[in-house]
Design an enzyme around this catalytic site. Structure first.
Site, PDB file in Angstrom:
ATOM      1  N   LYS A   1      48.740   4.590   2.843  1.00 38.22           N
ATOM      2  CA  LYS A   1      48.004   4.918   1.620  1.00 38.22           C
ATOM      3  C   LYS A   1      46.665   5.590   1.950  1.00 38.22           C
ATOM      4  O   LYS A   1      46.242   5.592   3.122  1.00 38.22           O
ATOM      5  CB  LYS A   1      47.809   3.634   0.813  1.00 38.22           C
ATOM      6  CG  LYS A   1      49.123   3.029   0.284  1.00 38.22           C
ATOM      7  CD  LYS A   1      48.840   1.767  -0.523  1.00 38.22           C
ATOM      8  CE  LYS A   1      50.092   1.197  -1.157  1.00 38.22           C
ATOM      9  NZ  LYS A   1      49.780   0.011  -1.999  1.00 38.22           N
TER      10      LYS A   1
ATOM     11  N   TYR B   1      55.348   4.903  -9.127  1.00 35.56           N
ATOM     12  CA  TYR B   1      55.010   3.516  -9.482  1.00 35.56           C
ATOM     13  C   TYR B   1      55.386   3.168 -10.926  1.00 35.56           C
ATOM     14  O   TYR B   1      54.809   2.242 -11.505  1.00 35.56           O
ATOM     15  CB  TYR B   1      53.526   3.259  -9.234  1.00 35.56           C
ATOM     16  CG  TYR B   1      53.196   2.977  -7.789  1.00 35.56           C
ATOM     17  CD1 TYR B   1      53.670   1.826  -7.155  1.00 35.56           C
ATOM     18  CD2 TYR B   1      52.391   3.839  -7.043  1.00 35.56           C
ATOM     19  CE1 TYR B   1      53.366   1.547  -5.826  1.00 35.56           C
ATOM     20  CE2 TYR B   1      52.076   3.570  -5.706  1.00 35.56           C
ATOM     21  CZ  TYR B   1      52.568   2.415  -5.111  1.00 35.56           C
ATOM     22  OH  TYR B   1      52.265   2.134  -3.796  1.00 35.56           O
TER      23      TYR B   1
ATOM     24  N   GLU C   1      63.497   5.667  -3.233  1.00 34.21           N
ATOM     25  CA  GLU C   1      62.186   6.136  -2.770  1.00 34.21           C
ATOM     26  C   GLU C   1      62.317   7.173  -1.654  1.00 34.21           C
ATOM     27  O   GLU C   1      61.530   8.125  -1.589  1.00 34.21           O
ATOM     28  CB  GLU C   1      61.352   4.930  -2.298  1.00 34.21           C
ATOM     29  CG  GLU C   1      60.976   4.016  -3.465  1.00 34.21           C
ATOM     30  CD  GLU C   1      60.112   2.831  -3.043  1.00 34.21           C
ATOM     31  OE1 GLU C   1      59.851   2.636  -1.841  1.00 34.21           O
ATOM     32  OE2 GLU C   1      59.699   2.087  -3.955  1.00 34.21           O
TER      33      GLU C   1
ATOM     34  N   HIS D   1      52.447   1.063   1.808  1.00 37.69           N
ATOM     35  CA  HIS D   1      53.535   0.762   0.872  1.00 37.69           C
ATOM     36  C   HIS D   1      54.818   0.630   1.676  1.00 37.69           C
ATOM     37  O   HIS D   1      54.992   1.314   2.683  1.00 37.69           O
ATOM     38  CB  HIS D   1      53.720   1.897  -0.143  1.00 37.69           C
ATOM     39  CG  HIS D   1      55.017   1.793  -0.909  1.00 37.69           C
ATOM     40  ND1 HIS D   1      55.138   1.017  -2.033  1.00 37.69           N
ATOM     41  CD2 HIS D   1      56.254   2.318  -0.665  1.00 37.69           C
ATOM     42  CE1 HIS D   1      56.401   1.074  -2.456  1.00 37.69           C
ATOM     43  NE2 HIS D   1      57.092   1.861  -1.645  1.00 37.69           N
TER      44      HIS D   1
HETATM   45  O1  CDP Z   1      52.928  -3.083  -2.454  1.00 31.85           O
HETATM   46  P1  CDP Z   1      53.637  -4.370  -2.794  1.00 31.85           P
HETATM   47  O2  CDP Z   1      55.121  -4.181  -2.991  1.00 31.85           O
HETATM   48  O3  CDP Z   1      53.313  -5.466  -1.828  1.00 31.85           O
HETATM   49  O4  CDP Z   1      53.027  -4.878  -4.196  1.00 31.85           O
HETATM   50  P2  CDP Z   1      53.443  -4.527  -5.704  1.00 31.85           P
HETATM   51  O5  CDP Z   1      53.371  -5.793  -6.477  1.00 31.85           O
HETATM   52  O6  CDP Z   1      54.718  -3.730  -5.764  1.00 31.85           O
HETATM   53  O7  CDP Z   1      52.240  -3.626  -6.213  1.00 31.85           O
HETATM   54  C1  CDP Z   1      52.148  -2.267  -5.861  1.00 31.85           C
HETATM   55  C2  CDP Z   1      50.734  -1.938  -5.491  1.00 31.85           C
HETATM   56  O8  CDP Z   1      49.905  -2.091  -6.640  1.00 31.85           O
HETATM   57  C3  CDP Z   1      50.096  -2.873  -4.452  1.00 31.85           C
HETATM   58  O9  CDP Z   1      50.438  -2.565  -3.132  1.00 31.85           O
HETATM   59  C4  CDP Z   1      48.613  -2.661  -4.726  1.00 31.85           C
HETATM   60  O10 CDP Z   1      48.140  -1.445  -4.158  1.00 31.85           O
HETATM   61  C5  CDP Z   1      48.606  -2.522  -6.255  1.00 31.85           C
HETATM   62  N1  CDP Z   1      48.304  -3.801  -6.938  1.00 31.85           N
HETATM   63  C6  CDP Z   1      47.034  -4.012  -7.452  1.00 31.85           C
HETATM   64  O11 CDP Z   1      46.178  -3.134  -7.341  1.00 31.85           O
HETATM   65  N2  CDP Z   1      46.736  -5.206  -8.077  1.00 31.85           N
HETATM   66  C7  CDP Z   1      47.664  -6.178  -8.203  1.00 31.85           C
HETATM   67  N3  CDP Z   1      47.356  -7.311  -8.830  1.00 31.85           N
HETATM   68  C8  CDP Z   1      48.957  -5.971  -7.696  1.00 31.85           C
HETATM   69  C9  CDP Z   1      49.253  -4.776  -7.061  1.00 31.85           C
HETATM   70 MG    MG Z   2      56.177  -3.102  -4.421  1.00 29.01          MG
END
Ligand code: CDP
Ligand code: MG
Length: 136
Positions: free
Chosen positions: A11, A51, A128, A117
């Site tokens: 990222k 996203y 993806e 990610h």
């Molecule tokens: O990336 P990951 O799959 O671990 O988490 P996600 O739940 O799919 O969320 C995607 C991305 O959104 C995260 O990696 C964070 O960059 C962001 N995010 C955030 O800013 N605040 C949260 N409470 C949850 C996710």
């Molecule tokens: Mg995710």
């Protein structure tokens, strides 16, 4: 388990911190082969689409803003159980909860700015990978 492919993104904060190589080394040292990679800056439309599953979440607009704030490195990783292996190497979304020695625990600043990610399932990995590498 079998040979899988998964999508990884370094990222904008990871690129900014100059740790692309350190992150790639973790993949390479753990049996994941980089079979495709490129640096690009996501457009707002690309980030929104990528996203889309989080569209209704309160952090969506900030996430799109952050993901378009600078260049990212998108890669396809291939190896035995690649989807889960990459998620294990990444660590939990919130670096404070991520296991020691994971990418997010070692390098990330916050739950939002968390360096990497990774696809969360084989099904999403296929979608993806196709999103960024239609020919792979
Ligand atoms: O990336 P990951 O799959 O671990 O988490 P996600 O739940 O799919 O969320 C995607 C991305 O959104 C995260 O990696 C964070 O960059 C962001 N995010 C955030 O800013 N605040 C949260 N409470 C949850 C996710
Ligand atoms: Mg995710």
């Amino acid at each position: 388990m079998s040979i899988e492919r998964t999508l990884s993104i370094v990222k904008p904060d990871g690129v900014q911190k100059n740790i692309i190589g350190k992150i790639f080394t973790r993949f390479e040292d753990n049996g994941l082969k980089i079979v495709g990679t490129k640096m690009l800056t996501l457009s707002k439309e690309q980030a929104q689409k990528f996203y889309e599953v989080h569209k209704e979440r309160p952090f969506y607009d900030d996430l799109v803003e952050y993901m378009t704030s600078g260049p990212v490195v998108v890669s396809v990783l291939e190896g035995e159980g690649a989807v889960l292996k990459n998620r294990q190497l990444m660590g939990a979304t919130d670096p404070k909860e991520a296991e020691k020695g994971t990418i997010r625990a070692d390098f990330a600043d916050s739950k939002a700015r968390n360096c990497v990610h990774g696809s969360d399932s084989l099904e999403n990995a296929k979608i993806e990978v196709k999103f960024f590498f239609p020919n792979l």
